[in-house]
Design an enzyme around this catalytic site. Structure first.
Site, PDB file in Angstrom:
ATOM      1  N   ARG A 188       0.800  -1.436  -0.179  1.00  0.00           N
ATOM      2  CA  ARG A 188       0.088   0.350  -0.129  1.00  0.00           C
ATOM      3  C   ARG A 188       0.617   1.062  -0.175  1.00  0.00           C
ATOM      4  O   ARG A 188       0.192   2.000   0.221  1.00  0.00           O
ATOM      5  CB  ARG A 188      -0.938   0.003   1.376  1.00  0.00           C
ATOM      6  CG  ARG A 188      -2.097  -1.050   1.650  1.00  0.00           C
ATOM      7  CD  ARG A 188      -2.649  -1.155  -0.354  1.00  0.00           C
ATOM      8  NE  ARG A 188      -3.653  -2.446   0.068  1.00  0.00           N
ATOM      9  CZ  ARG A 188      -3.207  -3.293  -1.147  1.00  0.00           C
ATOM     10  NH1 ARG A 188      -2.331  -3.774  -1.401  1.00  0.00           N
ATOM     11  NH2 ARG A 188      -3.903  -4.642  -0.532  1.00  0.00           N
ATOM     12  N   SER A 237     -10.623   0.272   3.324  1.00  0.00           N
ATOM     13  CA  SER A 237     -10.467   0.131   4.593  1.00  0.00           C
ATOM     14  C   SER A 237      -9.204   1.412   4.868  1.00  0.00           C
ATOM     15  O   SER A 237      -8.761   1.762   4.616  1.00  0.00           O
ATOM     16  CB  SER A 237      -8.713  -1.033   3.843  1.00  0.00           C
ATOM     17  OG  SER A 237      -9.913  -2.578   4.232  1.00  0.00           O
ATOM     18  N   GLU A 307      -4.088   3.600   6.796  1.00  0.00           N
ATOM     19  CA  GLU A 307      -3.910   2.787   4.860  1.00  0.00           C
ATOM     20  C   GLU A 307      -4.224   5.067   4.409  1.00  0.00           C
ATOM     21  O   GLU A 307      -4.213   5.184   2.822  1.00  0.00           O
ATOM     22  CB  GLU A 307      -4.662   1.866   4.329  1.00  0.00           C
ATOM     23  CG  GLU A 307      -4.394   1.850   2.883  1.00  0.00           C
ATOM     24  CD  GLU A 307      -5.099   0.834   2.910  1.00  0.00           C
ATOM     25  OE1 GLU A 307      -5.658  -0.694   3.215  1.00  0.00           O
ATOM     26  OE2 GLU A 307      -5.429   0.354   1.706  1.00  0.00           O
TER      27      GLU A 307
HETATM   28  C1  LIG Z   1     -15.186   0.612  -0.846  1.00  0.00           C
HETATM   29  C2  LIG Z   1     -13.603   1.221  -1.566  1.00  0.00           C
HETATM   30  C3  LIG Z   1     -13.100  -0.073  -1.269  1.00  0.00           C
HETATM   31  C4  LIG Z   1     -11.855  -0.124  -1.835  1.00  0.00           C
HETATM   32  N1  LIG Z   1     -11.027  -1.519  -1.927  1.00  0.00           N
HETATM   33  C5  LIG Z   1      -9.465  -1.553  -2.044  1.00  0.00           C
HETATM   34  C6  LIG Z   1      -8.697  -2.807  -1.983  1.00  0.00           C
HETATM   35  O1  LIG Z   1      -9.051  -4.264  -2.287  1.00  0.00           O
HETATM   36  N2  LIG Z   1      -7.502  -2.005  -2.119  1.00  0.00           N
HETATM   37  C7  LIG Z   1      -6.694  -1.528  -1.820  1.00  0.00           C
HETATM   38  O2  LIG Z   1      -5.510  -1.241  -2.336  1.00  0.00           O
HETATM   39  N3  LIG Z   1      -7.706  -0.231  -2.152  1.00  0.00           N
HETATM   40  C8  LIG Z   1      -8.287   0.023  -1.505  1.00  0.00           C
HETATM   41  N4  LIG Z   1     -10.062   1.719  -1.214  1.00  0.00           N
HETATM   42  C9  LIG Z   1      -8.732   2.710  -1.599  1.00  0.00           C
HETATM   43  C10 LIG Z   1      -8.652   3.235  -3.047  1.00  0.00           C
HETATM   44  O3  LIG Z   1      -9.681   2.559  -4.035  1.00  0.00           O
HETATM   45  C11 LIG Z   1      -7.206   2.708  -2.856  1.00  0.00           C
HETATM   46  O4  LIG Z   1      -6.860   2.629  -2.357  1.00  0.00           O
HETATM   47  C12 LIG Z   1      -6.902   3.775  -4.968  1.00  0.00           C
HETATM   48  O5  LIG Z   1      -5.757   2.897  -5.985  1.00  0.00           O
HETATM   49  C13 LIG Z   1      -7.490   4.933  -4.993  1.00  0.00           C
HETATM   50  O6  LIG Z   1      -7.082   5.565  -5.619  1.00  0.00           O
HETATM   51  P1  LIG Z   1      -7.595   7.857  -5.483  1.00  0.00           P
HETATM   52  O7  LIG Z   1      -7.937   7.736  -7.584  1.00  0.00           O
HETATM   53  O8  LIG Z   1      -9.290   6.988  -5.633  1.00  0.00           O
HETATM   54  O9  LIG Z   1      -6.085   7.819  -4.625  1.00  0.00           O
HETATM   55  P2  LIG Z   1      -6.472   9.480  -4.236  1.00  0.00           P
HETATM   56  O10 LIG Z   1      -7.930   8.800  -3.189  1.00  0.00           O
HETATM   57  O11 LIG Z   1      -7.536  10.285  -4.823  1.00  0.00           O
HETATM   58  O12 LIG Z   1      -4.985   9.531  -4.130  1.00  0.00           O
HETATM   59  C14 LIG Z   1      -4.607   8.722  -2.938  1.00  0.00           C
HETATM   60  C15 LIG Z   1      -2.971   8.301  -3.451  1.00  0.00           C
HETATM   61  O13 LIG Z   1      -2.785   8.712  -4.747  1.00  0.00           O
HETATM   62  C16 LIG Z   1      -2.012  10.265  -5.190  1.00  0.00           C
HETATM   63  N5  LIG Z   1      -2.517  10.465  -5.851  1.00  0.00           N
HETATM   64  C17 LIG Z   1      -4.081  10.415  -6.873  1.00  0.00           C
HETATM   65  N6  LIG Z   1      -3.426  10.480  -8.210  1.00  0.00           N
HETATM   66  C18 LIG Z   1      -1.904  10.957  -9.124  1.00  0.00           C
HETATM   67  C19 LIG Z   1      -1.178  10.689  -9.280  1.00  0.00           C
HETATM   68  N7  LIG Z   1      -1.243  10.981 -10.726  1.00  0.00           N
HETATM   69  N8  LIG Z   1      -0.026  11.083  -9.761  1.00  0.00           N
HETATM   70  C20 LIG Z   1       0.324  10.980  -8.091  1.00  0.00           C
HETATM   71  N9  LIG Z   1      -0.367  11.022  -7.100  1.00  0.00           N
HETATM   72  C21 LIG Z   1      -1.289  10.150  -6.938  1.00  0.00           C
HETATM   73  C22 LIG Z   1      -2.434  11.268  -4.125  1.00  0.00           C
HETATM   74  O14 LIG Z   1      -2.090  12.518  -4.045  1.00  0.00           O
HETATM   75  C23 LIG Z   1      -2.615  10.302  -2.917  1.00  0.00           C
HETATM   76  O15 LIG Z   1      -1.478  10.528  -1.798  1.00  0.00           O
HETATM   77  C24 LIG Z   1     -10.999   1.151  -1.700  1.00  0.00           C
HETATM   78  C25 LIG Z   1     -12.035   1.845  -1.303  1.00  0.00           C
HETATM   79  C26 LIG Z   1     -12.978   2.196  -1.315  1.00  0.00           C
HETATM   80  C27 LIG Z   1     -13.886   3.574  -1.163  1.00  0.00           C
END
Ligand SMILES: Cc1cc2nc3c(=O)[nH]c(=O)nc-3n(C[C@H](O)[C@H](O)[C@H](O)COP(=O)(O)OP(=O)(O)OC[C@H]3O[C@@H](n4cnc5c(N)ncnc54)[C@H](O)[C@@H]3O)c2cc1C
Length: 326
Positions: A188, A237, A307
């Site tokens: 993560r 999570s 996380e």
């Molecule tokens: C219902 C639900 C289920 C989920 N299940 C999982 C799962 O099974 N496994 C898992 O690992 N996660 C899970 N997640 C968490 C989340 O979806 C993941 O961590 C996802 O990859 C985050 O992507 P995001 O675009 O929403 O990032 P954001 O939440 O917008 O950002 C997360 C981080 O990434 C950085 N970031 C975003 N875009 C970029 C970019 N282009 N370049 C550099 N940095 C960037 C941000 O600055 C921040 O630090 C879940 C979330 C929810 C709500």
């Protein structure tokens, strides 16, 4: 020296900054924009500026401006892994869109190659890859993030983004033009530099039978629906699994399911999720996270690590005992 709340929430932008941002983005920049709508928790105060960046040239121009003015900035994906403070974020919050949303998938011999812009959704990416028989894609299915956010987080389940990454291109204030980087992947998190914005990613998968791959992915999506509160505002999570154990098991063991602070509730379905059950503030969630962490530490002797990323200005974290016991 500590900041007063007034200082912490005062915009860092001057009129020249606003004019420069208008010149780059036109209507796609908004000032004092509340961030709640851009996060899966539906929580978060205003950003001084919120810009939707549609091309690598625009991103380079923004990076140059931020560097020249030493302005803080933050890249938001789909906001599914962040808790934005009620005091919002100073500087510029950027979200990628336009050309960054493109995805191209192809078969190359016994492999499936997927080239995706950083703002492409994981749902679209997994669907395309599965249709070509990308083995292992089911482990990334149902993650509600963008490609960039999922790369940064090394998101996944039994297998993770990093297992499939072939190439990553980034932009940064010091090197604004897109360039490839080597990234190390951990549970993560990654070695990606804090000031690197992922622009595009190439993933490579072994190729199998598309029907079998789609069926396996579908089964995982069904399982997710029955074990996670995916219809409610949350961020998945909250805590990382400690070595050899599950955060959800530990949280459940201290009886935390259903605990509430204000509008934030530990999910009765999945103990590692905190739902916004109505009007939750970031302070509510932060307070509940702290309460859960304390209970697991005191009763299980385990220090849970977050996380989710806590970002921006957190204010008014004081809650009464009555609030906590609701
Ligand atoms: C219902 C639900 C289920 C989920 N299940 C999982 C799962 O099974 N496994 C898992 O690992 N996660 C899970 N997640 C968490 C989340 O979806 C993941 O961590 C996802 O990859 C985050 O992507 P995001 O675009 O929403 O990032 P954001 O939440 O917008 O950002 C997360 C981080 O990434 C950085 N970031 C975003 N875009 C970029 C970019 N282009 N370049 C550099 N940095 C960037 C941000 O600055 C921040 O630090 C879940 C979330 C929810 C709500």
């Amino acid at each position: 020296m500590s900041l007063t709340t007034a200082q912490a929430i005062a915009s860092l932008l001057n009129d020249d900054d606003r004019a420069a941002l208008h010149a780059i983005f036109g209507d796609r920049v908004r000032f004092d924009e509340p961030l709640a709508a851009y996060t899966s928790w539906k929580i978060g105060g205003p950003a001084d500026a919120f810009a939707t960046v549609e091309s690598e040239a625009e991103l380079a121009a923004l990076m140059r401006h931020c560097f020249a003015r030493a302005l803080p900035w933050f890249v938001l994906g789909s906001g599914s892994n962040v808790l934005v403070g009620d005091g919002g974020m100073r500087g510029i919050v950027l979200r990628l869109g336009g050309a960054f949303a493109e995805i191209a998938a192809r078969v190359d011999g016994d492999r499936v190659i997927v080239e995706a812009g950083a703002s492409a959704g994981m749902a679209a990416l997994t669907a395309k890859a599965a249709s070509l028989g990308a083995i292992g894609i089911g482990s990334l299915a149902g993650i509600p993030g963008t490609v960039g956010g999922s790369l940064r987080m090394n998101a996944g389940t039994d297998r993770e983004m990093g297992d499939f990454v072939h190439e990553v291109w980034v932009q940064s204030p010091l090197k604004p033009d897109p360039h490839p980087v080597t990234v190390q992947y951990y549970y993560r998190h990654t070695s990606l530099a804090r000031d690197a914005v992922v622009a595009r990613v190439t993933l490579a998968f072994e190729r199998g039978d598309p029907k079998h791959v789609r069926e396996e992915m579908q089964a995982r999506l069904v399982r997710r629906k029955s074990t996670q509160p995916i219809a409610l505002p949350n961020a998945g999570s909250c805590f990382r699994n400690p070595e050899g154990d599950k955060a959800a098991r530990l949280i459940e063991s201290v009886g935390a399911k259903g605990w509430r602070v204000g509008g934030a509730e530990v999910s009765p379905l999945h103990a590692n999720f905190i739902n916004n059950v109505g009007g939750a503030t970031a302070a509510d969630v932060a307070s509940l996270l702290a309460r859960v962490r304390r209970a697991v530490h005191d009763r299980c002797g385990v220090d849970l690590q977050l996380e989710v990323h806590l970002i921006g200005v957190f204010i008014d974290q004081a809650h009464t005992r009555d609030d906590e016991e609701k």
